[in-house]
Design an enzyme around this catalytic site. Structure first.
Site, PDB file in Angstrom:
ATOM      1  N   LYS A 163     -16.146  -7.700   5.439  1.00  0.00           N
ATOM      2  CA  LYS A 163     -14.973  -8.079   6.225  1.00  0.00           C
ATOM      3  C   LYS A 163     -15.138  -7.644   7.680  1.00  0.00           C
ATOM      4  CE  LYS A 163     -11.716  -7.548   2.360  1.00  0.00           C
ATOM      5  NZ  LYS A 163     -10.598  -6.746   1.820  1.00  0.00           N
ATOM      6  N   SER A 183      -2.898  -7.827   3.356  1.00  0.00           N
ATOM      7  CA  SER A 183      -3.172  -7.579   4.777  1.00  0.00           C
ATOM      8  C   SER A 183      -3.596  -8.864   5.472  1.00  0.00           C
ATOM      9  CB  SER A 183      -4.278  -6.531   4.928  1.00  0.00           C
ATOM     10  OG  SER A 183      -3.909  -5.330   4.320  1.00  0.00           O
ATOM     11  N   ARG A 209      -2.106  -6.464  -8.051  1.00  0.00           N
ATOM     12  CA  ARG A 209      -1.005  -7.422  -7.892  1.00  0.00           C
ATOM     13  C   ARG A 209      -1.075  -8.570  -8.879  1.00  0.00           C
ATOM     14  NH1 ARG A 209      -2.705  -8.220  -1.797  1.00  0.00           N
ATOM     15  NH2 ARG A 209      -4.607  -8.169  -3.026  1.00  0.00           N
ATOM     16  N   HIS A 260       0.836  -1.204   0.000  1.00  0.00           N
ATOM     17  CA  HIS A 260       0.000   0.000   0.000  1.00  0.00           C
ATOM     18  C   HIS A 260       0.877   1.262   0.000  1.00  0.00           C
ATOM     19  CE1 HIS A 260      -3.081  -2.667   2.270  1.00  0.00           C
ATOM     20  NE2 HIS A 260      -3.564  -2.479   1.068  1.00  0.00           N
TER      21      HIS A 260
HETATM   22  O1  PNS Z   1      -9.164  -3.174   0.515  1.00  0.00           O
HETATM   23  P1  PNS Z   1     -10.480  -3.706   0.006  1.00  0.00           P
HETATM   24  O2  PNS Z   1     -11.300  -4.298   1.133  1.00  0.00           O
HETATM   25  O3  PNS Z   1     -10.317  -4.655  -1.133  1.00  0.00           O
HETATM   26  O4  PNS Z   1     -11.309  -2.424  -0.544  1.00  0.00           O
HETATM   27  C1  PNS Z   1     -12.593  -2.586  -1.075  1.00  0.00           C
HETATM   28  C2  PNS Z   1     -13.240  -1.222  -1.343  1.00  0.00           C
HETATM   29  C3  PNS Z   1     -13.253  -0.404  -0.084  1.00  0.00           C
HETATM   30  C4  PNS Z   1     -12.437  -0.472  -2.382  1.00  0.00           C
HETATM   31  C5  PNS Z   1     -14.692  -1.490  -1.839  1.00  0.00           C
HETATM   32  O5  PNS Z   1     -15.353  -2.243  -0.870  1.00  0.00           O
HETATM   33  C6  PNS Z   1     -15.474  -0.217  -2.128  1.00  0.00           C
HETATM   34  O6  PNS Z   1     -15.251   0.423  -3.131  1.00  0.00           O
HETATM   35  N1  PNS Z   1     -16.387   0.169  -1.224  1.00  0.00           N
HETATM   36  C7  PNS Z   1     -17.153   1.396  -1.365  1.00  0.00           C
HETATM   37  C8  PNS Z   1     -18.644   1.153  -1.577  1.00  0.00           C
HETATM   38  C9  PNS Z   1     -19.102   1.547  -2.968  1.00  0.00           C
HETATM   39  O7  PNS Z   1     -19.014   2.699  -3.367  1.00  0.00           O
HETATM   40  N2  PNS Z   1     -19.599   0.547  -3.727  1.00  0.00           N
HETATM   41  C10 PNS Z   1     -20.196   0.700  -5.036  1.00  0.00           C
HETATM   42  C11 PNS Z   1     -19.241   0.843  -6.204  1.00  0.00           C
HETATM   43  S1  PNS Z   1     -18.014  -0.387  -6.398  1.00  0.00           S
END
Ligand code: PNS
Length: 174
Positions: free
Chosen positions: A42, A141, A104, A18
């Site tokens: 999660k 993570s 990745r 990150h």
């Molecule tokens: O690190 P992660 O858990 O893979 O991140 C996931 C994340 C936070 C990027 C994803 O859950 C997200 O975009 N959440 C926001 C909710 C949202 O806007 N959803 C609709 C469009 S994708």
């Protein structure tokens, strides 16, 4: 109009992977928001506030790990949290035109592409996918938490303040 991007994620906790994306994205944008997002799928190890504090501590130390952050005069880094609502609403609120994600593997790409398309569809927000540094390409993570919980060393994968936080949380879980 300043070029503003949002780098969203769970960051539970932040890893060197990150940190590398933060440093590279901060060179591309005038302002970069590292956004700790609550992911309902999660169960987080650290609270959003703890994750923010861990990110702040890691950024303060980043130079030590060979991850120089661009000078403050060129790029501004904001650390914030999104507990509910759409990512694109946060982008609108802060005037961000782009999202940044690290990729990745093919699996990451398959996970990211639908979200990138939906976010563009919802609000015209583009997603910039940055290929992970090969040295960090296998770090996640969840693996880092598992290794720390089982007594392994995670110094190669996360900054020192996070090594300490993981050790404390592993001890608490025993
Ligand atoms: O690190 P992660 O858990 O893979 O991140 C996931 C994340 C936070 C990027 C994803 O859950 C997200 O975009 N959440 C926001 C909710 C949202 O806007 N959803 C609709 C469009 S994708």
């Amino acid at each position: 109009m300043p070029k503003i991007a949002v780098y969203p994620g769970s960051f539970d906790p932040l890893t060197f992977g990150h940190l590398d994306i933060v440093a590279r994205a901060a060179r591309l944008f005038e302002e970069l928001h590292i956004l700790v997002v609550h992911n309902p799928k999660k169960a987080p190890r650290f609270t959003s506030e703890e994750r923010i504090e861990l990110i702040k501590g890691s950024l303060a130390e980043a130079g030590r790990y060979g991850t120089p952050m661009p000078s403050a005069s060129h790029s501004k880094i904001v650390i914030a949290t999104l507990e509910q609502g759409l990512l694109v609403d946060y982008c609108r609120k802060v005037g961000a035109q782009a999202l940044v994600k690290g990729v990745r593997s093919n699996a990451d790409l398959e996970y990211e592409l639908p979200m990138a398309r939906v976010n563009r569809d919802l609000a015209g927000v583009e997603t910039i996918l940055i290929p992970a540094d090969p040295a960090q390409g296998f770090v996640s993570s969840s693996l880092v938490k598992q290794v720390a919980d089982l007594g392994g060393s995670v110094e190669k994968y996360v900054p020192a303040n996070i090594v300490k936080a993981l050790a404390a949380s592993a001890a608490d879980r025993k």
